[in-house]
Design an enzyme around this catalytic site. Structure first.
Site, short mmCIF file in Angstrom:
data_model
loop_
_atom_site.label_atom_id
_atom_site.label_comp_id
_atom_site.label_asym_id
_atom_site.label_seq_id
_atom_site.Cartn_x
_atom_site.Cartn_y
_atom_site.Cartn_z
N ASP A 15 35.75 35.05 42.68
CA ASP A 15 36.60 33.88 42.44
C ASP A 15 37.04 33.18 43.74
O ASP A 15 38.15 32.66 43.83
CB ASP A 15 37.84 34.27 41.61
CG ASP A 15 37.44 34.95 40.32
OD1 ASP A 15 36.46 34.49 39.70
OD2 ASP A 15 38.08 35.95 39.94
N GLY A 17 35.68 30.51 44.87
CA GLY A 17 35.43 29.07 44.76
C GLY A 17 33.94 28.77 44.95
O GLY A 17 33.57 27.68 45.37
N GLY A 42 32.69 33.40 36.20
CA GLY A 42 33.46 32.23 35.79
C GLY A 42 33.50 31.31 36.99
O GLY A 42 34.31 31.50 37.88
N HIS A 43 32.57 30.35 37.06
CA HIS A 43 32.48 29.45 38.21
C HIS A 43 32.99 28.07 37.80
O HIS A 43 32.39 27.40 36.98
CB HIS A 43 31.03 29.35 38.70
CG HIS A 43 30.51 30.65 39.24
ND1 HIS A 43 29.21 30.82 39.67
CD2 HIS A 43 31.11 31.85 39.43
CE1 HIS A 43 29.06 32.07 40.10
NE2 HIS A 43 30.20 32.71 39.95
N THR A 44 34.11 27.67 38.41
CA THR A 44 34.70 26.39 38.04
C THR A 44 34.07 25.26 38.83
O THR A 44 33.98 25.34 40.07
CB THR A 44 36.22 26.41 38.31
OG1 THR A 44 36.74 27.61 37.76
CG2 THR A 44 36.90 25.20 37.68
P1 GDP Z 1 34.22 31.25 41.62
O1 GDP Z 1 34.12 32.28 40.55
O2 GDP Z 1 34.03 31.80 42.98
O3 GDP Z 1 33.35 30.05 41.37
O4 GDP Z 1 35.74 30.71 41.59
P2 GDP Z 1 36.62 30.39 40.28
O5 GDP Z 1 36.13 29.13 39.67
O6 GDP Z 1 36.71 31.59 39.41
O7 GDP Z 1 38.05 30.22 40.93
C1 GDP Z 1 38.32 29.22 41.84
C2 GDP Z 1 39.44 28.31 41.28
O8 GDP Z 1 40.03 27.58 42.32
C3 GDP Z 1 38.95 27.29 40.28
O9 GDP Z 1 39.97 27.02 39.36
C4 GDP Z 1 38.70 26.05 41.16
O10 GDP Z 1 38.79 24.81 40.46
C5 GDP Z 1 39.83 26.18 42.12
N1 GDP Z 1 39.58 25.65 43.47
C6 GDP Z 1 38.44 25.74 44.22
N2 GDP Z 1 38.66 25.24 45.45
C7 GDP Z 1 39.96 24.82 45.47
C8 GDP Z 1 40.80 24.26 46.47
O11 GDP Z 1 40.40 24.04 47.62
N3 GDP Z 1 42.09 24.00 46.12
C9 GDP Z 1 42.58 24.24 44.87
N4 GDP Z 1 43.85 23.96 44.62
N5 GDP Z 1 41.82 24.79 43.92
C10 GDP Z 1 40.54 25.08 44.22
P1 IMO Z 2 32.95 35.36 39.55
O1 IMO Z 2 31.47 35.16 39.65
C1 IMO Z 2 36.14 38.32 39.46
C2 IMO Z 2 35.02 42.32 38.03
C3 IMO Z 2 35.66 42.88 36.78
C4 IMO Z 2 35.56 44.38 37.04
C5 IMO Z 2 34.24 44.52 37.80
C6 IMO Z 2 33.06 44.93 36.92
O2 IMO Z 2 33.64 34.32 38.77
O3 IMO Z 2 33.55 35.60 40.91
P2 IMO Z 2 31.63 43.72 35.06
O4 IMO Z 2 32.01 42.98 33.82
O5 IMO Z 2 30.85 42.92 36.06
O6 IMO Z 2 30.95 45.05 34.77
O7 IMO Z 2 33.01 44.11 35.76
O8 IMO Z 2 33.99 43.25 38.39
N1 IMO Z 2 34.37 41.00 37.84
C7 IMO Z 2 34.83 39.85 38.35
N2 IMO Z 2 35.97 39.59 39.04
N3 IMO Z 2 35.26 37.32 39.23
C8 IMO Z 2 34.08 37.57 38.61
O9 IMO Z 2 33.08 36.69 38.60
C9 IMO Z 2 33.85 38.87 38.05
N4 IMO Z 2 32.84 39.46 37.36
C10 IMO Z 2 33.17 40.76 37.24
O10 IMO Z 2 37.00 42.45 36.67
O11 IMO Z 2 36.57 44.83 37.89
MG MG Z 3 35.22 33.08 39.02
#
Ligand code: GDP
Ligand code: IMO
Ligand code: MG
Length: 425
Positions: A15, A17, A42-44
């Site tokens: 997570d 970003g 979960g990629h936003t």
């Molecule tokens: P990922 O799994 O690495 O793609 O990241 P996620 O999408 O799970 O989490 C990143 C969160 O931070 C999302 O809600 C994005 O919209 C948000 N985000 C990303 N970059 C920024 C930033 O520079 N500032 C803020 N406020 N939010 C950001």
């Molecule tokens: P993105 O791509 C954060 C964590 C779970 C758990 C461990 C194993 O959005 O960064 P799994 O379901 O893969 O067997 O779970 O990894 N986990 C994540 N944590 N972001 C994710 O994806 C994750 N995908 C799995 O919480 O601890």
């Molecule tokens: Mg994520």
């Protein structure tokens, strides 16, 4: 061979970003490849079409001219892929004809999801991994045991039937052990027939097309899921995922020779977050942690769980930069620290009375107490900055401090979730 293949990997606990950085870099990419993981991601992505939380689709899907491949290293649940595609089609009108699945990708079957939940349920408190219960671990288990079903198997009914017939008795015994309902061959064959109908034309051998693009120097982006701290080999085992979200995992999962990789972008948040179990050295349990979680909106995209949050850990990130061979860093969420008077950075750990300046393995991490340095916050809005010079001096100092501690260039700084809220250095 002059190539243009770049990988984007998470270098913390996930997570960071990644989605927003891949979305930005994919604008002129020929191919985007998701190289490992499943719909646990979960990629936003926030762009001119709206806000999307992508689970299995590569973050280049919004670009008509980009080919998106879910590659051999991934595990695919066609049920959730269909839901995700339908939702995007409805919201945007995009047809998603640019999404392909490699014949070698493994399929998450219904029993994998059942077993993920049941295995996690059996783990004692404290030993829980906190999996996303998407069946990712059990699917990779079957892959390693050579009992998996692959996307290409859907295209050959006779072969598929023989594979399922051979593995089903053992799978059903496993399900019965957990008190779960067994599956019949017919119901699984019917499900696979439906998947073939829906996705058959999207299942390809990606090697010839990817190889050609590599050799012609076309721009290819490799999109990682999660972060290295949850890598099956180099992360906080056993609190890991079951694949390798690293740059070397990218080569393996996408079928790209290591020498073809040009840049490895490490996505890094300017503080830390983690979802699920395992050590997390800088975790904050106090009001500062609550403030970071609230302002940073740190709730899981896939599970909705509140994320654990903490200060930036330079020791863990230095390890990540080395392991991934990071060439460029993308530092995200700088704006979240806009209202913090003091900011801490972890520069070492105390473990059993001894100081450590490198990341030890899981059991020692569980005993680690962070050693911090403290810097002044900038206490100014950064969300409107689009150039380095527009950042407050103290924000620049914080970024330069991270750069120095990680000995790696910070090429991008993001100051908000929108595509344009990015500073290129
Ligand atoms: P990922 O799994 O690495 O793609 O990241 P996620 O999408 O799970 O989490 C990143 C969160 O931070 C999302 O809600 C994005 O919209 C948000 N985000 C990303 N970059 C920024 C930033 O520079 N500032 C803020 N406020 N939010 C950001
Ligand atoms: P993105 O791509 C954060 C964590 C779970 C758990 C461990 C194993 O959005 O960064 P799994 O379901 O893969 O067997 O779970 O990894 N986990 C994540 N944590 N972001 C994710 O994806 C994750 N995908 C799995 O919480 O601890
Ligand atoms: Mg994520």
């Amino acid at each position: 061979m002059k190539t243009n293949v770049n990988a984007v990997v998470g270098i913390q606990w996930g997570d960071e970003g990644k989605g927003r950085i891949v979305d930005y870099l994919a604008q002129d990419a020929e191919i985007v490849i998701r190289f490992q993981g499943g719909d646990n991601a979960g990629h936003t992505v926030v762009n001119d079409l709206g806000k999307f939380g992508l689970h299995i689709l590569p973050s280049g899907v919004f670009n008509k001219n980009t080919m998106n491949i879910v590659s051999a290293g991934t595990v695919v649940n066609f049920e959730t892929m269909k839901e995700e595609m339908d939702a995007i089609k409805e919201k945007t009108g995009i047809k998603l004809e640019n999404v392909f699945i490699d014949v070698r990708a493994h399929l998450i079957m219904p029993y994998h999801k059942d077993l993920d939940g049941a295995e996690e349920g059996k783990r004692s408190e404290g030993a829980k991994i906190g999996t996303t219960k998407r069946g990712v671990g059990p699917c990779y288990t079957d892959k390693a045991a050579r009992s998996g079903i692959r996307a290409g198997d859907l295209l050959d009914e006779k072969f598929l039937k023989a594979r399922l017939e051979a593995l089903l008795p053992k799978k059903n015994r496993e399900l019965e052990y957990y008190g779960l309902k067994p599956y019949t061959l017919d119901e699984l064959l019917a499900l696979c027939a439906k998947w073939k109908e829906e996705f058959g034309s999207h299942i390809i051998d990606s090697v010839p097309v990817v190889r050609k693009a590599v050799e012609e120097g076309k721009k290819i982006l490799l999109e990682g899921q999660l972060g290295i701290m949850r890598d099956n080999d180099w992360g906080i085992y056993p609190y890991t995922t079951s694949s390798n979200p690293t740059a070397s995992g990218a080569c393996n999962g996408a079928g790209i020779p290591p020498k073809a990789i040009n840049k490895v972008y490490g996505v890094i948040k300017c503080y830390s977050s983690s979802v699920g179990g395992g050590p997390f050295m800088t975790e904050l349990f106090d009001e500062t942690g609550d403030k970071l979680r609230t302002i940073g909106a740190e709730y899981g995209v896939t599970t909705g769980r509140p994320r654990r949050v903490g200060w930036f850990d330079a020791v863990a990130s230095d390890y990540s930069c080395y392991m991934n061979g990071i060439t460029d860093l993308a530092l995200t969420k700088l704006d979240i620290l806009d209202t913090f008077e003091k900011i801490k950075v972890c520069t070492g750990y105390m473990i059993d009375g001894k100081e450590y300046h490198y990341l030890p393995e899981t059991r020692l991490q569980e005993k680690a107490q962070p050693i911090y340095m403290e810097v002044d916050g900038w206490m100014e809005d950064t969300t409107k900055a689009r150039k380095w010079e527009e950042l407050p001096k103290k924000a620049q100092d914080y970024i330069l401090l991270i750069e120095k501690l990680l000995k790696t260039h910070i090429t991008y700084v993001s100051v908000g979730p929108e595509r344009d809220q990015l500073i290129v250095r």
